[in-house]
Design an enzyme around this catalytic site. Structure first.
Site, PDB file in Angstrom:
ATOM      1  N   GLU A 261       9.337  16.611  24.556  1.00  0.00           N
ATOM      2  CA  GLU A 261      10.280  17.720  24.371  1.00  0.00           C
ATOM      3  C   GLU A 261      10.991  17.655  23.029  1.00  0.00           C
ATOM      4  OE1 GLU A 261      11.534  19.214  28.837  1.00  0.00           O
ATOM      5  OE2 GLU A 261      12.999  18.091  27.659  1.00  0.00           O
TER       6      GLU A 261
ATOM      7  N   HIS B  13      -7.315  -2.213  33.207  1.00  0.00           N
ATOM      8  CA  HIS B  13      -8.518  -1.988  33.997  1.00  0.00           C
ATOM      9  C   HIS B  13      -8.820  -0.497  34.177  1.00  0.00           C
ATOM     10  CE1 HIS B  13      -8.824  -6.272  35.126  1.00  0.00           C
ATOM     11  NE2 HIS B  13      -7.505  -6.235  35.014  1.00  0.00           N
TER      12      HIS B  13
ATOM     13  N   LYS C   3      10.459  28.654  32.532  1.00  0.00           N
ATOM     14  CA  LYS C   3      11.601  28.840  33.432  1.00  0.00           C
ATOM     15  C   LYS C   3      11.853  30.326  33.692  1.00  0.00           C
ATOM     16  CE  LYS C   3      14.371  24.711  32.386  1.00  0.00           C
ATOM     17  NZ  LYS C   3      15.682  24.252  31.829  1.00  0.00           N
TER      18      LYS C   3
END
Length: 466
Positions: A295, A324, A437
């Site tokens: 951000e 791994h 939003k």
């Protein structure tokens, strides 16, 4: 203090094609770095600069009020439920995971010294929410709802459900004692509700973005409620802040790290930034870092309004687990990453491997410790990556405690601020988040977003048809 080692990003170790001549780069950028650090510290007290987070370590008033409230409710609740998303939850989750005993919520009250269990509800998955709500006894639960604006759809929808559950559990009058709100000092929906309903409140300070808010009441209140020593945290911040005021890049680890990350991106094409702690207790530091880095630095415009689309992509990993799953790619895949290791010098406990199966190929492990194995994994992975000319840097904590975890987080915050200045972008806004939003508000029928809803519905229909 925490230690920063950048040698494995230097051309003397991994070659000039993928490494940096850091002595030369530090010399070339020393004046720019001095200017950036001095400017940040000059601007931090000015309204509208979004740098008030640099002062949070010195906020004795908030510290006092948080400790007073935590003391007042001590022993009254078995559970603390934190409602928040993004910066309202990630920092709190990272620090509590690091500083509380492992498997805290599974310990008995006696093992927790009668401090409550703590749950962060940082998403709106209905199955997860219902599962947690069935687990909690709301008669014994304190709810901390965190949103500065009070209009965050995810957090406020959670709170609307939880408020209803609290009322059913303890009644309309009593439920208020089970709620503490952390929000804007004066405005916003949650502030309005808190004043009307009579909740205890704490303040999200002005000019502090969510991803930089962990050392405000946003984080300090949950920490104190769970019994974490917040004085130790504040001491760590203050000592690190003093060290990072040094304008000499040769002495400032946040400036060193910021410049290395920046130059690896713009000069060497390494635009993926991996955060890999070698400690399960620090695994959520990576989650918090991903938000901080993404951000803060992912921007489409410079400060002068030029279109640039910059920003390294953060990736979270965990040592030794991800040796791994990811290291194969890091060693032999595209050389487009810089990896930051976090290493712990001294773990809280020691675990010895028994001397058994000595007649087999694993007998060599007997008599050693898991502690030694974990740090051997970290060191060997660093060397392995350098063999493949992959740049890495390493942050070492002497131990995992409030003092050093606070130093780590504050150092990474300052690193992001310096990097933003090097990229010449606004580190503290997030317009790309606001668009999604607004679309959510439109889809859910919020007043004032009717035109957006029509436009969005048309776009969704086009996608469906295609």
């Amino acid at each position: 203090m925490i230690n920063f080692d950048y040698r494995n990003a230097d051309s003397s170790v991994i070659g000039s094609e993928n490494g940096l001549d850091l002595a030369n780069e530090f010399s070339q950028y020393k004046d720019r770095i001095r200017e950036i650090i001095a400017d940040l510290n000059k601007r931090k007290d000015k309204p509208g600069q979004w740098l008030q987070w640099m002062n949070l370590g010195y906020n004795e008033e908030t510290l006092w009020y948080v400790k007073e409230y935590a003391s007042m409710v001590r022993g009254r609740f078995d559970n603390v439920l934190v409602l928040g998303i993004g910066g309202s939850a990630l920092g709190g989750l990272a620090v509590t995971e690091a500083l509380l005993k492992p498997y805290w919520n599974l310990l008995t009250p006696e093992q927790r010294n009668n401090f409550p269990r703590i749950f962060f509800l940082d998403n709106i998955d209905p199955d997860t929410m219902n599962g947690l709500f069935e687990l909690l006894d709301f008669k014994k639960t304190l709810v901390n709802v965190i949103t500065k604006s009070g209009s965050t759809a995810e957090t406020m929808s959670q709170f609307m459900i939880v408020k209803d559950l609290l009322v059913k559990a303890v009644g309309e009058d009593e439920y208020r004692k089970h709620v503490v709100a952390t929000t804007d000092k004066q405005t916003g929906v949650l502030r309005q509700i808190a004043e009307q309903e009579g909740y205890k409140t704490f303040v999200v300070p002005d000019d502090v973005g969510g991803r930089f808010s962990v050392f405000s009441a946003v984080g300090l209140l949950p920490f104190a409620l769970a019994g974490i020593d917040i004085d130790e945290i504040m001491n760590g911040i203050k000592d690190m802040d003093l060290a990072l005021k040094n304008t000499d890049i040769n002495e400032n680890i946040a400036a060193q790290s910021a410049l290395i990350q920046f130059l690896m991106d713009v000069k060497k094409g390494k635009n993926l930034s991996v955060m890999m702690p070698y400690s399960s207790r620090l695994r959520y530091i990576s989650d918090w870092y991903v938000q901080l880095w993404a951000e803060s630095l992912g921007k489409c415009e410079t400060l002068q309004g030029q279109h640039v689309h910059v920003g390294p992509t953060p990736i979270k990993a965990l040592g030794a687990t991800d040796q791994h799953s990811q290291i194969q790619l890091y060693n032999e895949g595209p050389n487009d990453k810089i990896i930051t290791f976090i290493r712990v010098e001294n773990f809280d406990t020691q675990l010895e491997i028994p001397k058994i199966f000595e007649y087999t190929g694993i007998g060599y492990l007997g008599g050693k410790t898991i502690n030694a194995l974990m740090n051997a994994e970290a060191d060997s992975t660093r060397v392995s990556l350098s063999d493949y000319a992959r740049p890495t840097v390493t942050i070492t904590l002497p131990k995992i405690d409030g003092y050093h975890v606070a130093q780590l987080i504050y150092m990474l915050e300052i690193q992001a601020a310096i990097a933003g200045e090097l990229y010449n972008i606004n580190t503290f806004n997030q317009p790309g988040v606001e668009q999604a939003k607004n679309y959510t508000y439109a889809l859910m029928g919020r007043a004032g977003y009717e035109d957006s809803a029509k436009s969005l519905q048309s776009k969704l229909e086009m996608i469906t048809k295609s």
